[in-house]
Design a protein around this motif. Structure first.
Motif, PDB file in Angstrom:
ATOM      1  N   SER A 138      13.271  -0.558 -29.368  1.00 40.49           N
ATOM      2  CA  SER A 138      13.831   0.828 -27.649  1.00 40.49           C
ATOM      3  C   SER A 138      15.237   1.039 -27.685  1.00 40.49           C
ATOM      4  O   SER A 138      15.370   1.573 -26.023  1.00 40.49           O
ATOM      5  CB  SER A 138      14.164  -1.261 -27.560  1.00 40.49           C
ATOM      6  OG  SER A 138      14.999  -1.566 -27.791  1.00 40.49           O
ATOM      7  N   CYS A 139      16.131   1.620 -28.687  1.00 39.19           N
ATOM      8  CA  CYS A 139      17.051   2.124 -28.700  1.00 39.19           C
ATOM      9  C   CYS A 139      16.355   3.825 -29.102  1.00 39.19           C
ATOM     10  O   CYS A 139      17.298   4.729 -29.128  1.00 39.19           O
ATOM     11  CB  CYS A 139      18.470   1.579 -29.654  1.00 39.19           C
ATOM     12  SG  CYS A 139      19.012  -0.044 -28.564  1.00 39.19           S
ATOM     13  N   CYS A 140      15.587   3.806 -30.121  1.00 37.41           N
ATOM     14  CA  CYS A 140      14.956   5.478 -30.369  1.00 37.41           C
ATOM     15  C   CYS A 140      13.831   5.274 -30.505  1.00 37.41           C
ATOM     16  O   CYS A 140      13.328   3.873 -30.763  1.00 37.41           O
ATOM     17  CB  CYS A 140      15.622   5.239 -31.434  1.00 37.41           C
ATOM     18  SG  CYS A 140      16.205   4.305 -32.908  1.00 37.41           S
ATOM     19  N   ASN A 141      13.196   6.205 -30.360  1.00 36.97           N
ATOM     20  CA  ASN A 141      11.560   6.298 -30.659  1.00 36.97           C
ATOM     21  C   ASN A 141      11.591   6.369 -32.458  1.00 36.97           C
ATOM     22  O   ASN A 141      11.809   6.198 -33.379  1.00 36.97           O
ATOM     23  CB  ASN A 141      11.542   7.737 -30.111  1.00 36.97           C
ATOM     24  CG  ASN A 141      12.211   8.959 -31.399  1.00 36.97           C
ATOM     25  OD1 ASN A 141      12.288   8.593 -31.944  1.00 36.97           O
ATOM     26  ND2 ASN A 141      12.153  10.419 -30.520  1.00 36.97           N
ATOM     27  N   PHE A 142       9.822   6.281 -32.832  1.00 35.55           N
ATOM     28  CA  PHE A 142       9.080   6.307 -33.759  1.00 35.55           C
ATOM     29  C   PHE A 142       9.818   7.268 -35.266  1.00 35.55           C
ATOM     30  O   PHE A 142      10.362   6.610 -36.528  1.00 35.55           O
ATOM     31  CB  PHE A 142       7.846   6.097 -33.910  1.00 35.55           C
ATOM     32  CG  PHE A 142       6.550   5.778 -35.034  1.00 35.55           C
ATOM     33  CD1 PHE A 142       7.350   4.328 -35.845  1.00 35.55           C
ATOM     34  CD2 PHE A 142       6.179   7.108 -35.982  1.00 35.55           C
ATOM     35  CE1 PHE A 142       6.331   4.245 -36.620  1.00 35.55           C
ATOM     36  CE2 PHE A 142       6.162   6.422 -36.993  1.00 35.55           C
ATOM     37  CZ  PHE A 142       6.075   5.174 -37.525  1.00 35.55           C
TER      38      PHE A 142
ATOM     39  N   ILE B 271      10.760 -14.562 -37.551  1.00 37.56           N
ATOM     40  CA  ILE B 271      11.464 -14.274 -35.565  1.00 37.56           C
ATOM     41  C   ILE B 271      12.594 -13.323 -35.536  1.00 37.56           C
ATOM     42  O   ILE B 271      12.963 -12.034 -34.603  1.00 37.56           O
ATOM     43  CB  ILE B 271      11.523 -15.579 -35.266  1.00 37.56           C
ATOM     44  CG1 ILE B 271      10.049 -16.094 -35.605  1.00 37.56           C
ATOM     45  CG2 ILE B 271      12.246 -15.223 -33.451  1.00 37.56           C
ATOM     46  CD1 ILE B 271       8.898 -15.017 -34.796  1.00 37.56           C
ATOM     47  N   ALA B 272      13.503 -13.631 -36.697  1.00 39.40           N
ATOM     48  CA  ALA B 272      14.865 -12.599 -36.820  1.00 39.40           C
ATOM     49  C   ALA B 272      14.584 -10.907 -36.547  1.00 39.40           C
ATOM     50  O   ALA B 272      15.158 -10.076 -35.734  1.00 39.40           O
ATOM     51  CB  ALA B 272      16.099 -13.357 -36.982  1.00 39.40           C
ATOM     52  N   GLY B 273      14.223 -11.144 -37.911  1.00 48.67           N
ATOM     53  CA  GLY B 273      13.115  -9.590 -38.397  1.00 48.67           C
ATOM     54  C   GLY B 273      12.522  -8.587 -37.567  1.00 48.67           C
ATOM     55  O   GLY B 273      13.121  -7.150 -37.062  1.00 48.67           O
ATOM     56  N   LEU B 274      12.572  -9.309 -37.049  1.00 46.49           N
ATOM     57  CA  LEU B 274      10.849  -8.473 -35.789  1.00 46.49           C
ATOM     58  C   LEU B 274      11.629  -8.107 -34.239  1.00 46.49           C
ATOM     59  O   LEU B 274      11.544  -7.424 -34.017  1.00 46.49           O
ATOM     60  CB  LEU B 274       9.958  -9.108 -35.351  1.00 46.49           C
ATOM     61  CG  LEU B 274       8.793  -9.623 -36.225  1.00 46.49           C
ATOM     62  CD1 LEU B 274       7.816 -10.734 -35.945  1.00 46.49           C
ATOM     63  CD2 LEU B 274       8.284  -8.191 -36.542  1.00 46.49           C
ATOM     64  N   TRP B 275      12.579  -9.541 -34.033  1.00 49.15           N
ATOM     65  CA  TRP B 275      14.069  -9.216 -32.688  1.00 49.15           C
ATOM     66  C   TRP B 275      14.200  -8.326 -33.044  1.00 49.15           C
ATOM     67  O   TRP B 275      14.909  -7.454 -32.167  1.00 49.15           O
ATOM     68  CB  TRP B 275      14.360 -10.329 -32.663  1.00 49.15           C
ATOM     69  CG  TRP B 275      15.123 -10.093 -31.482  1.00 49.15           C
ATOM     70  CD1 TRP B 275      14.904 -10.756 -30.310  1.00 49.15           C
ATOM     71  CD2 TRP B 275      16.674 -10.119 -31.547  1.00 49.15           C
ATOM     72  NE1 TRP B 275      15.836  -9.739 -29.403  1.00 49.15           N
ATOM     73  CE2 TRP B 275      17.396 -10.276 -30.101  1.00 49.15           C
ATOM     74  CE3 TRP B 275      17.413  -9.928 -32.658  1.00 49.15           C
ATOM     75  CZ2 TRP B 275      18.427  -9.866 -29.791  1.00 49.15           C
ATOM     76  CZ3 TRP B 275      18.896  -9.872 -32.023  1.00 49.15           C
ATOM     77  CH2 TRP B 275      18.962  -9.764 -30.891  1.00 49.15           C
ATOM     78  N   VAL B 276      14.869  -7.709 -34.555  1.00 46.35           N
ATOM     79  CA  VAL B 276      16.154  -6.734 -34.876  1.00 46.35           C
ATOM     80  C   VAL B 276      15.046  -5.191 -34.941  1.00 46.35           C
ATOM     81  O   VAL B 276      15.838  -4.954 -34.434  1.00 46.35           O
ATOM     82  CB  VAL B 276      16.194  -6.897 -35.757  1.00 46.35           C
ATOM     83  CG1 VAL B 276      17.075  -5.994 -36.516  1.00 46.35           C
ATOM     84  CG2 VAL B 276      17.730  -7.985 -35.929  1.00 46.35           C
ATOM     85  N   LEU B 277      13.595  -5.662 -35.136  1.00 41.92           N
ATOM     86  CA  LEU B 277      13.016  -4.400 -35.231  1.00 41.92           C
ATOM     87  C   LEU B 277      12.990  -4.224 -33.817  1.00 41.92           C
ATOM     88  O   LEU B 277      12.589  -2.795 -32.936  1.00 41.92           O
ATOM     89  CB  LEU B 277      11.916  -4.613 -36.034  1.00 41.92           C
ATOM     90  CG  LEU B 277      10.919  -2.863 -36.657  1.00 41.92           C
ATOM     91  CD1 LEU B 277      12.175  -2.357 -37.205  1.00 41.92           C
ATOM     92  CD2 LEU B 277       9.612  -4.193 -36.640  1.00 41.92           C
ATOM     93  N   SER B 278      12.575  -5.222 -32.816  1.00 41.96           N
ATOM     94  CA  SER B 278      12.133  -4.300 -31.411  1.00 41.96           C
ATOM     95  C   SER B 278      13.405  -4.094 -31.016  1.00 41.96           C
ATOM     96  O   SER B 278      13.829  -2.954 -29.839  1.00 41.96           O
ATOM     97  CB  SER B 278      11.690  -6.036 -30.682  1.00 41.96           C
ATOM     98  OG  SER B 278      12.877  -6.965 -30.535  1.00 41.96           O
ATOM     99  N   VAL B 279      14.640  -4.439 -31.031  1.00 38.92           N
ATOM    100  CA  VAL B 279      15.413  -3.709 -30.495  1.00 38.92           C
ATOM    101  C   VAL B 279      15.885  -2.731 -30.613  1.00 38.92           C
ATOM    102  O   VAL B 279      16.670  -1.629 -30.190  1.00 38.92           O
ATOM    103  CB  VAL B 279      17.194  -5.005 -30.628  1.00 38.92           C
ATOM    104  CG1 VAL B 279      18.615  -4.030 -29.968  1.00 38.92           C
ATOM    105  CG2 VAL B 279      17.245  -5.916 -30.298  1.00 38.92           C
ATOM    106  N   ILE B 280      15.682  -2.031 -31.711  1.00 36.98           N
ATOM    107  CA  ILE B 280      15.869  -0.728 -32.492  1.00 36.98           C
ATOM    108  C   ILE B 280      15.365  -0.336 -31.607  1.00 36.98           C
ATOM    109  O   ILE B 280      15.219   1.059 -31.910  1.00 36.98           O
ATOM    110  CB  ILE B 280      16.094  -0.673 -33.967  1.00 36.98           C
ATOM    111  CG1 ILE B 280      17.602  -2.031 -34.671  1.00 36.98           C
ATOM    112  CG2 ILE B 280      16.087   0.506 -34.864  1.00 36.98           C
ATOM    113  CD1 ILE B 280      17.277  -1.307 -36.753  1.00 36.98           C
TER     114      ILE B 280
END
Length: 247
Positions: free
Chosen positions: A182-186, A171-180
């Motif tokens: 939202s800040c930049c594109n693929f 859950i923590a890893g997915l949340w960090v990935l979602s935050v990243i």
């Protein structure tokens, strides 16, 4: 002759005494070396790693590139990735536009070259026949299928509720990935991952002992806090008691 025999006998006795006296020292040295090797084997390694960093990265040329075994090749790959990122991200050049422009330029050059050969009496250009091998596509599809099945199995294991620690980590890893995300594109995310692979492993290999020592302290502190959380929160969650019904 008698004196020579007595001298040889005394020398044998001395050698035997010296050998017996040196054997405990050799035993101590062996035991000390075995103890040192056992202590060395008990050294904490990040993520429970038992292999060298080069083997963890898969070995071969990719690992050599990531660990900068050949600085020219690694620098060239990193420079190429940076140029691609600058080209598409900063200059806002789209991939489909680039592909179409490259095809237009290539077709125009080959078309003019093929027609110009009739005027200059030269052989037309040899255009190779490009075919994608069936085995290559099948192997890629099988590898992708295997990795997807592994991912689905891992998610299923996490969702089953057997391991709370793994669930919180995912859950923590997915949340960090979602935050990243939202800040930049693929594309920027891929570039960040590529630069990370080119910097973090080589720095870790250089300062391996210091990083492992710090990670051991962090892991011990995390286990301490998790034990408190488990005792105060997890153990107080009511669990349904399943009873077997006999038909």
């Amino acid at each position: 002759m008698a004196e020579h025999k007595e001298e040889s006998l005394m020398e044998k006795i001395k050698e035997k005494l010296h050998g017996d006296s040196s054997s405990p020292d050799s035993d101590d040295e062996r035991s000390g070396s075995s103890a040192a090797s056992s202590i060395k084997n008990k050294i904490y390694r990040l993520f429970g790693r038992e292999k060298p960093v080069h083997k963890v990265l898969g070995g071969g040329k990719p690992a050599d590139i990531f660990l900068w075994r050949n600085k020219k090749i690694s620098g060239g790959v990193l420079a190429g990735a940076t140029a691609i990122w600058v080209f598409f991200e900063l200059m806002e050049y789209h991939f489909l536009t680039l592909l179409c422009h490259c095809l237009i330029l290539s077709l125009a050059i080959l078309f003019l070259w093929s027609n110009a050969t009739t005027f200059i009496n030269k052989a037309p250009p040899h255009i190779p026949e490009v075919k994608i091998p069936e085995d290559l596509v099948v192997n890629i599809a099988l590898s992708l299928r295997y990795e997807l099945n592994r991912g689905f199995a891992a998610l299923r294991d996490v969702a089953s509720g057997r391991d709370l620690k793994k669930f919180l980590a995912v859950i923590a890893g997915l949340w960090v990935l979602s935050v990243i995300g939202s800040c930049c594109n693929f594309l920027t995310l891929l570039y960040i991952a590529f630069v990370t692979l080119h910097t973090v492993p080589v720095l870790y290999e250089k300062y391996e002992d210091k990083v492992d020592s710090l990670a051991e302290k962090v892991s011990a502190e995390f286990k301490k806090h998790y034990a408190v959380f488990h005792a105060k929160v997890v153990t107080r969650i009511p669990k349904a008691q399943l009873k077997d019904k006999k038909h």
